[in-house]
Design an enzyme around this catalytic site. Structure first.
Site, PDB file in Angstrom:
ATOM      1  CG  PHE A  11      45.721  32.329  44.874  1.00  0.00           C
ATOM      2  CD1 PHE A  11      45.835  30.840  45.369  1.00  0.00           C
ATOM      3  CD2 PHE A  11      46.349  33.420  45.649  1.00  0.00           C
ATOM      4  CE1 PHE A  11      46.741  31.531  46.582  1.00  0.00           C
ATOM      5  CE2 PHE A  11      46.563  33.125  46.393  1.00  0.00           C
ATOM      6  CZ  PHE A  11      46.649  32.435  47.675  1.00  0.00           C
ATOM      7  CG  ASP A  31      39.735  31.692  34.194  1.00  0.00           C
ATOM      8  OD1 ASP A  31      41.352  31.717  33.357  1.00  0.00           O
ATOM      9  OD2 ASP A  31      40.557  31.322  35.330  1.00  0.00           O
ATOM     10  CG  LEU A  33      42.095  28.554  30.891  1.00  0.00           C
ATOM     11  CD1 LEU A  33      41.737  27.604  29.720  1.00  0.00           C
ATOM     12  CD2 LEU A  33      42.225  28.419  32.159  1.00  0.00           C
ATOM     13  CE1 TYR A 140      44.028  44.288  40.445  1.00  0.00           C
ATOM     14  CE2 TYR A 140      45.173  44.812  42.841  1.00  0.00           C
ATOM     15  CZ  TYR A 140      44.494  44.071  41.948  1.00  0.00           C
ATOM     16  OH  TYR A 140      43.363  43.168  42.675  1.00  0.00           O
ATOM     17  CB  VAL A 183      55.888  39.278  49.145  1.00  0.00           C
ATOM     18  CG1 VAL A 183      54.853  39.026  49.786  1.00  0.00           C
ATOM     19  CG2 VAL A 183      57.524  39.242  49.370  1.00  0.00           C
ATOM     20  CG  ASP A 275      55.898  48.137  46.759  1.00  0.00           C
ATOM     21  OD1 ASP A 275      54.612  47.874  46.297  1.00  0.00           O
ATOM     22  OD2 ASP A 275      57.092  47.353  46.725  1.00  0.00           O
TER      23      ASP A 275
HETATM   24  N1  LIG Z   1      45.761  37.323  45.320  1.00  0.00           N
HETATM   25  C1  LIG Z   1      45.833  38.809  46.358  1.00  0.00           C
HETATM   26  O1  LIG Z   1      46.641  38.904  47.319  1.00  0.00           O
HETATM   27  C2  LIG Z   1      44.353  39.682  45.991  1.00  0.00           C
HETATM   28  C3  LIG Z   1      44.581  40.796  47.392  1.00  0.00           C
HETATM   29  C4  LIG Z   1      43.385  41.618  46.571  1.00  0.00           C
HETATM   30  C5  LIG Z   1      42.647  41.015  45.747  1.00  0.00           C
HETATM   31  N2  LIG Z   1      42.022  39.397  44.971  1.00  0.00           N
HETATM   32  C6  LIG Z   1      41.290  39.692  43.994  1.00  0.00           C
HETATM   33  O2  LIG Z   1      41.111  38.231  43.450  1.00  0.00           O
HETATM   34  C7  LIG Z   1      40.632  38.261  42.353  1.00  0.00           C
HETATM   35  C8  LIG Z   1      41.212  36.900  42.323  1.00  0.00           C
HETATM   36  O3  LIG Z   1      42.840  36.915  42.203  1.00  0.00           O
HETATM   37  P1  LIG Z   1      43.906  35.844  42.770  1.00  0.00           P
HETATM   38  O4  LIG Z   1      44.965  36.396  43.178  1.00  0.00           O
HETATM   39  O5  LIG Z   1      42.762  34.809  41.987  1.00  0.00           O
HETATM   40  O6  LIG Z   1      44.150  36.221  41.053  1.00  0.00           O
HETATM   41  P2  LIG Z   1      44.659  34.777  39.553  1.00  0.00           P
HETATM   42  O7  LIG Z   1      44.914  35.951  38.557  1.00  0.00           O
HETATM   43  O8  LIG Z   1      45.016  34.299  39.952  1.00  0.00           O
HETATM   44  O9  LIG Z   1      43.281  34.256  39.550  1.00  0.00           O
HETATM   45  C9  LIG Z   1      42.416  34.928  37.886  1.00  0.00           C
HETATM   46  C10 LIG Z   1      41.452  34.422  37.163  1.00  0.00           C
HETATM   47  O10 LIG Z   1      40.898  35.444  36.412  1.00  0.00           O
HETATM   48  C11 LIG Z   1      41.062  34.649  35.082  1.00  0.00           C
HETATM   49  N3  LIG Z   1      40.329  35.753  34.025  1.00  0.00           N
HETATM   50  C12 LIG Z   1      41.341  37.069  33.638  1.00  0.00           C
HETATM   51  N4  LIG Z   1      40.899  38.049  32.539  1.00  0.00           N
HETATM   52  C13 LIG Z   1      39.308  37.158  32.787  1.00  0.00           C
HETATM   53  C14 LIG Z   1      38.450  37.165  31.793  1.00  0.00           C
HETATM   54  N5  LIG Z   1      38.413  38.974  31.379  1.00  0.00           N
HETATM   55  N6  LIG Z   1      37.880  36.432  31.598  1.00  0.00           N
HETATM   56  C15 LIG Z   1      37.915  35.705  32.616  1.00  0.00           C
HETATM   57  N7  LIG Z   1      38.403  35.291  33.479  1.00  0.00           N
HETATM   58  C16 LIG Z   1      39.491  35.748  33.396  1.00  0.00           C
HETATM   59  C17 LIG Z   1      42.299  34.064  34.868  1.00  0.00           C
HETATM   60  O11 LIG Z   1      42.625  33.580  34.147  1.00  0.00           O
HETATM   61  C18 LIG Z   1      42.653  33.620  35.891  1.00  0.00           C
HETATM   62  O12 LIG Z   1      42.589  32.578  36.857  1.00  0.00           O
HETATM   63  C19 LIG Z   1      40.708  39.066  41.680  1.00  0.00           C
HETATM   64  O13 LIG Z   1      39.913  39.398  41.372  1.00  0.00           O
HETATM   65  C20 LIG Z   1      41.937  40.098  42.595  1.00  0.00           C
HETATM   66  O14 LIG Z   1      41.465  41.045  42.124  1.00  0.00           O
HETATM   67  C21 LIG Z   1      43.538  39.023  44.911  1.00  0.00           C
END
Ligand SMILES: NC(=O)c1ccc[n+]([C@@H]2O[C@H](COP(=O)([O-])OP(=O)(O)OC[C@H]3O[C@@H](n4cnc5c(N)ncnc54)[C@H](O)[C@@H]3O)[C@@H](O)[C@H]2O)c1
Length: 313
Positions: A11, A31, A33, A140, A183, A275
């Site tokens: 994302f 990635d 995937l 997490y 959400v 939560d």
């Molecule tokens: N979305 C949020 O609200 C949010 C909030 C706080 C922190 N984050 C952090 O931001 C980052 C991105 O989150 P996101 O929301 O885009 O999530 P997401 O799940 O959409 O993206 C994570 C990506 O990492 C890839 N991935 C997972 N494990 C992997 C591995 N071992 N090797 C290679 N690729 C791997 C997945 O295929 C995916 O494309 C993450 O580190 C997440 O913890 C997100």
């Protein structure tokens, strides 16, 4: 600039990759995937399907020889972290160590690593500053906190500038609403197709919602900042990437009603275990050190998100 984005098919990563390519940078993505999708990916990005914890990862990074690395790959689901804490730890802590070592091995100038509001747990103050007490309430959050420590352990004194960016609740186009999507994605997907949103708990709980375009802006500003280590605390430099504003889930539903013109009922379900009641992160350190602040008002960000979720409708 040659940039490596881990998790670039996810994302936040895919939104970042579109901006980087648009700005003329050479972009490489690693990635596996596991939750990301090739559909998300800009066609001009160089993609390698590989797990960052795989022993071949370091050779791949040496070949790419990026100037800067943005590490977003992670196990991002709280329920999965509760069910499979060892897997969560392996990917989030072990993966961050692998990326930090690869950054040193290839002589990268800078490494930014995604952290999370989840490191704080139940807030001891609102809005939370980076120095606030950290008591994660799930595996997490614990793995993200440990990843910050590991990043500092590997990179302090190495010549690689680094920072952990603690994102609050990110929302926007390309967020996956299936599985454990946020959400906003869940509600947008439901309400744009006429289904009721399901509010878990009272609806009075608050979150700090930040538009993904603002998060991308923060990453770009941090990449351009000469030195991030100047903001170093006990665990290495960490920055809240957030708005500092609390919005209740009930208020979110009200905004989404206006954006989607959904006039149906709202369903209620039991509160999710673990939560927290309130959340807002103070973003002033990021403004002071690298001149970034969120610009997109919630109504505007939600309108853009709803437009994206409703694109097939
Ligand atoms: N979305 C949020 O609200 C949010 C909030 C706080 C922190 N984050 C952090 O931001 C980052 C991105 O989150 P996101 O929301 O885009 O999530 P997401 O799940 O959409 O993206 C994570 C990506 O990492 C890839 N991935 C997972 N494990 C992997 C591995 N071992 N090797 C290679 N690729 C791997 C997945 O295929 C995916 O494309 C993450 O580190 C997440 O913890 C997100």
């Amino acid at each position: 600039m040659r940039v490596l984005v881990t998790g670039g098919a996810g994302f936040i990563g895919s939104n970042l990759v579109w901006s980087l390519v648009g700005a003329g940078h050479e972009v490489h993505v690693v990635d596996d995937l596991s939750t990301g999708s090739l559909e998300n990916l800009h066609p001009a990005a160089n993609m390698r399907t590989l797990d960052v914890t795989d022993s071949r990862f370091i050779d791949a990074v040496r070949e790419i020889a990026p100037e800067v690395i943005v590490h977003l790959a992670a196990q991002t689901s709280v329920p999965v972290s509760v069910r499979e804490p060892e897997r969560d730890w392996r990917i989030n802590v072990g993966g961050t160590r692998a990326v930090a070592r690869a950054a040193k091995a290839c002589g990268a100038r800078k490494l930014l690593s995604a952290s999370s509001a989840a490191v704080y747990g139940e807030p001891a103050e609102i809005p939370l500053r980076e120095t606030a007490q950290k008591r994660p309430t799930n595996p997490y959050g614990s793995s993200k906190l440990e990843a910050e420590r590991v990043l500092a352990e590997e990179l302090r004194g190495s010549g690689v500038d680094f920072a952990s960016l603690r994102f609050s609740n990110v929302y926007g186009p390309r967020q996956d609403w299936r599985g454990e999507g946020g959400v906003v994605a869940l509600f947008s997907a439901a309400m744009t197709s006429g289904r009721p949103p399901v509010v878990l708990g009272t609806g009075a709980q608050t979150r700090d919602f930040i538009y993904v375009g603002d998060v991308v802006g923060a990453i770009l500003a941090a990449l351009e900042s000469p030195v991030l280590l100047a903001g170093e605390g006990d665990d290495g430099p960490a920055y809240n990437i957030s708005t500092g504003t609390e919005t209740s889930i009930d208020m979110l539903v009200a905004h989404l009603r206006a954006a989607t013109r959904y006039g149906g009922p709202v369903e209620h379900g039991p509160e999710r275990e673990g939560d927290i009641a309130r959340s807002a992160l103070d973003p002033s350190k990021a403004r002071e050190v690298f001149g970034w602040e969120a610009r997109v008002p919630l109504e505007t960000g939600l309108a853009m998100t709803v437009k994206w979720f409703g694109r097939g409708a």
